[in-house]
Write a protein that holds these residues in place. Sequence first.
Motif, PDB file in Angstrom:
ATOM      1  N   GLY A 155       0.781  -1.226   0.000  1.00  0.00           N
ATOM      2  CA  GLY A 155       0.000   0.000   0.000  1.00  0.00           C
ATOM      3  C   GLY A 155       0.808   1.267   0.000  1.00  0.00           C
ATOM      4  N   ALA A 156       2.137   1.172   0.180  1.00  0.00           N
ATOM      5  CA  ALA A 156       2.988   2.365   0.204  1.00  0.00           C
ATOM      6  C   ALA A 156       3.261   2.862  -1.212  1.00  0.00           C
ATOM      7  N   THR A 157       3.409   4.170  -1.357  1.00  0.00           N
ATOM      8  CA  THR A 157       3.781   4.784  -2.626  1.00  0.00           C
ATOM      9  C   THR A 157       5.303   4.874  -2.700  1.00  0.00           C
ATOM     10  N   LEU A 158       5.891   4.365  -3.756  1.00  0.00           N
ATOM     11  CA  LEU A 158       7.351   4.384  -3.872  1.00  0.00           C
ATOM     12  C   LEU A 158       7.860   5.794  -4.125  1.00  0.00           C
ATOM     13  N   PRO A 159       9.045   6.126  -3.595  1.00  0.00           N
ATOM     14  CA  PRO A 159       9.634   7.442  -3.867  1.00  0.00           C
ATOM     15  C   PRO A 159       9.892   7.625  -5.370  1.00  0.00           C
ATOM     16  N   ALA A 160       9.901   8.865  -5.815  1.00  0.00           N
ATOM     17  CA  ALA A 160      10.179   9.163  -7.223  1.00  0.00           C
ATOM     18  C   ALA A 160      11.568   8.659  -7.595  1.00  0.00           C
ATOM     19  N   GLY A 161      11.679   8.096  -8.790  1.00  0.00           N
ATOM     20  CA  GLY A 161      12.963   7.615  -9.270  1.00  0.00           C
ATOM     21  C   GLY A 161      13.280   6.189  -8.874  1.00  0.00           C
ATOM     22  N   ALA A 162      12.328   5.476  -8.264  1.00  0.00           N
ATOM     23  CA  ALA A 162      12.572   4.093  -7.853  1.00  0.00           C
ATOM     24  C   ALA A 162      12.753   3.191  -9.076  1.00  0.00           C
ATOM     25  N   THR A 163      13.713   2.276  -8.996  1.00  0.00           N
ATOM     26  CA  THR A 163      13.975   1.335 -10.090  1.00  0.00           C
ATOM     27  C   THR A 163      14.081  -0.082  -9.525  1.00  0.00           C
ATOM     28  N   ASP A 164      14.210  -1.059 -10.431  1.00  0.00           N
ATOM     29  CA  ASP A 164      14.361  -2.466 -10.022  1.00  0.00           C
ATOM     30  C   ASP A 164      13.270  -2.872  -9.027  1.00  0.00           C
ATOM     31  N   VAL A 165      12.034  -2.552  -9.375  1.00  0.00           N
ATOM     32  CA  VAL A 165      10.904  -2.811  -8.477  1.00  0.00           C
ATOM     33  C   VAL A 165      10.528  -4.286  -8.536  1.00  0.00           C
ATOM     34  N   THR A 166      10.460  -4.919  -7.375  1.00  0.00           N
ATOM     35  CA  THR A 166      10.079  -6.326  -7.290  1.00  0.00           C
ATOM     36  C   THR A 166       8.951  -6.476  -6.268  1.00  0.00           C
ATOM     37  N   SER A 167       7.835  -7.076  -6.692  1.00  0.00           N
ATOM     38  CA  SER A 167       6.704  -7.309  -5.786  1.00  0.00           C
ATOM     39  C   SER A 167       6.832  -8.687  -5.148  1.00  0.00           C
ATOM     40  N   ILE A 235      -3.288  12.587   8.523  1.00  0.00           N
ATOM     41  CA  ILE A 235      -3.773  11.208   8.623  1.00  0.00           C
ATOM     42  C   ILE A 235      -4.494  10.805   7.345  1.00  0.00           C
ATOM     43  N   GLU A 236      -5.301  11.706   6.786  1.00  0.00           N
ATOM     44  CA  GLU A 236      -6.042  11.394   5.563  1.00  0.00           C
ATOM     45  C   GLU A 236      -5.092  11.153   4.386  1.00  0.00           C
ATOM     46  N   ALA A 237      -4.008  11.921   4.315  1.00  0.00           N
ATOM     47  CA  ALA A 237      -3.032  11.723   3.242  1.00  0.00           C
ATOM     48  C   ALA A 237      -2.400  10.338   3.329  1.00  0.00           C
ATOM     49  N   LEU A 238      -2.139   9.876   4.543  1.00  0.00           N
ATOM     50  CA  LEU A 238      -1.596   8.537   4.718  1.00  0.00           C
ATOM     51  C   LEU A 238      -2.602   7.476   4.284  1.00  0.00           C
ATOM     52  N   LYS A 239      -3.856   7.675   4.685  1.00  0.00           N
ATOM     53  CA  LYS A 239      -4.890   6.698   4.348  1.00  0.00           C
ATOM     54  C   LYS A 239      -5.094   6.589   2.839  1.00  0.00           C
ATOM     55  N   GLN A 240      -4.876   7.680   2.121  1.00  0.00           N
ATOM     56  CA  GLN A 240      -5.064   7.680   0.672  1.00  0.00           C
ATOM     57  C   GLN A 240      -3.811   7.237  -0.089  1.00  0.00           C
ATOM     58  N   GLY A 241      -2.765   6.821   0.644  1.00  0.00           N
ATOM     59  CA  GLY A 241      -1.560   6.309   0.005  1.00  0.00           C
ATOM     60  C   GLY A 241      -0.739   7.360  -0.698  1.00  0.00           C
ATOM     61  N   LYS A 242      -0.671   8.579  -0.126  1.00  0.00           N
ATOM     62  CA  LYS A 242       0.083   9.655  -0.766  1.00  0.00           C
ATOM     63  C   LYS A 242       1.513   9.768  -0.237  1.00  0.00           C
ATOM     64  N   SER A 243       1.982   8.735   0.445  1.00  0.00           N
ATOM     65  CA  SER A 243       3.358   8.753   0.930  1.00  0.00           C
ATOM     66  C   SER A 243       3.892   7.331   0.921  1.00  0.00           C
ATOM     67  N   SER A 244       5.175   7.202   1.244  1.00  0.00           N
ATOM     68  CA  SER A 244       5.802   5.878   1.269  1.00  0.00           C
ATOM     69  C   SER A 244       5.474   5.122   2.553  1.00  0.00           C
ATOM     70  N   ASP A 245       4.635   5.713   3.423  1.00  0.00           N
ATOM     71  CA  ASP A 245       4.195   5.058   4.652  1.00  0.00           C
ATOM     72  C   ASP A 245       2.762   4.555   4.482  1.00  0.00           C
ATOM     73  N   VAL A 246       2.392   3.616   5.336  1.00  0.00           N
ATOM     74  CA  VAL A 246       0.992   3.208   5.427  1.00  0.00           C
ATOM     75  C   VAL A 246       0.447   3.733   6.751  1.00  0.00           C
ATOM     76  N   PHE A 247      -0.861   3.976   6.795  1.00  0.00           N
ATOM     77  CA  PHE A 247      -1.447   4.569   7.991  1.00  0.00           C
ATOM     78  C   PHE A 247      -1.405   3.595   9.161  1.00  0.00           C
ATOM     79  N   GLY A 248      -1.077   4.122  10.314  1.00  0.00           N
ATOM     80  CA  GLY A 248      -1.156   3.383  11.565  1.00  0.00           C
ATOM     81  C   GLY A 248      -1.325   4.374  12.698  1.00  0.00           C
ATOM     82  N   LYS A 249      -2.055   3.994  13.726  1.00  0.00           N
ATOM     83  CA  LYS A 249      -2.266   4.877  14.865  1.00  0.00           C
ATOM     84  C   LYS A 249      -0.924   5.197  15.524  1.00  0.00           C
TER      85      LYS A 249
END
Length: 278
Positions: A155-167, A235-249
Amino acid sequence: MIPRLFLVVVGLLGVTTIVNGQVDVHLGVTTAFNATFVLDDGLSQAPRYRPQQTFKWAPIGFNAGIDLSRGFGLSLESILAKQGQIYDIINVADQVVGQRNIQYECLQLPLLMRFMSKGNSGVRGNFNLGPQLSILTRASEIIQYSASTQTFPKGATLPAGATDVTSHPDGSVTATVPAQSPKELASKETESFKNAEFQIAAAVGMDIDLARHFYLTVQARGNYSVTDLRNSDAIEALKQGKSSDVFGKRANLTAGVQMGLHFVFGSTRSFKYKGAKN
């Protein structure tokens, strides 16, 4: 700066002393050294973060209290405290490649019920419990890291310029990301945090009579926040996946040792008892 509420309580305690000479009123100064924690469910679940053990000094505090009986009293404190935690950022080889530094400075106002042993000894036990209002005076959250391969949670958004992405099957993603120079993720100035939060404070320790009007307190002390200090937009920005973090209390926790020197109007208990025997 002593807040107006603190001064009002000091005045009320003084009036109580005049009306009822049986109660004991005391004023004091304190200092403390704490281990501080930022308990963030999102960061703790992210494989790229590892919390450091973080220590902070609360350099100065003021105390005003009233002992309504030999076993029970109330106290109000005003404490300038520093809180926060540093999270190391690690790569897939488990090496530290950066840091996320979360720092808070608060004016803490705990109102504590004070339960005391009833003896006349010069050393007596006490237990304190009550609500605490923490008024935020400074806050910042800064991240930096070198170019590296890191693992991001589902659910995290990768930083700009990320390469060699493996799921991966669990939803996490490994990617090579460019270096991040120090970047401010949040601050009090950008209104990323609330102005205050409520906490529960508790302490257990000893009162040690030093002289007729002075006693020393030594306590193990802690407080825990019951509200999230981040504002609703962050908190809303985290919930919407607008950062490399996921929401947590997120909650703040401190545990440490506090010492205080207090002046008693009248006399300390053991000296009062000695005077009554003579």
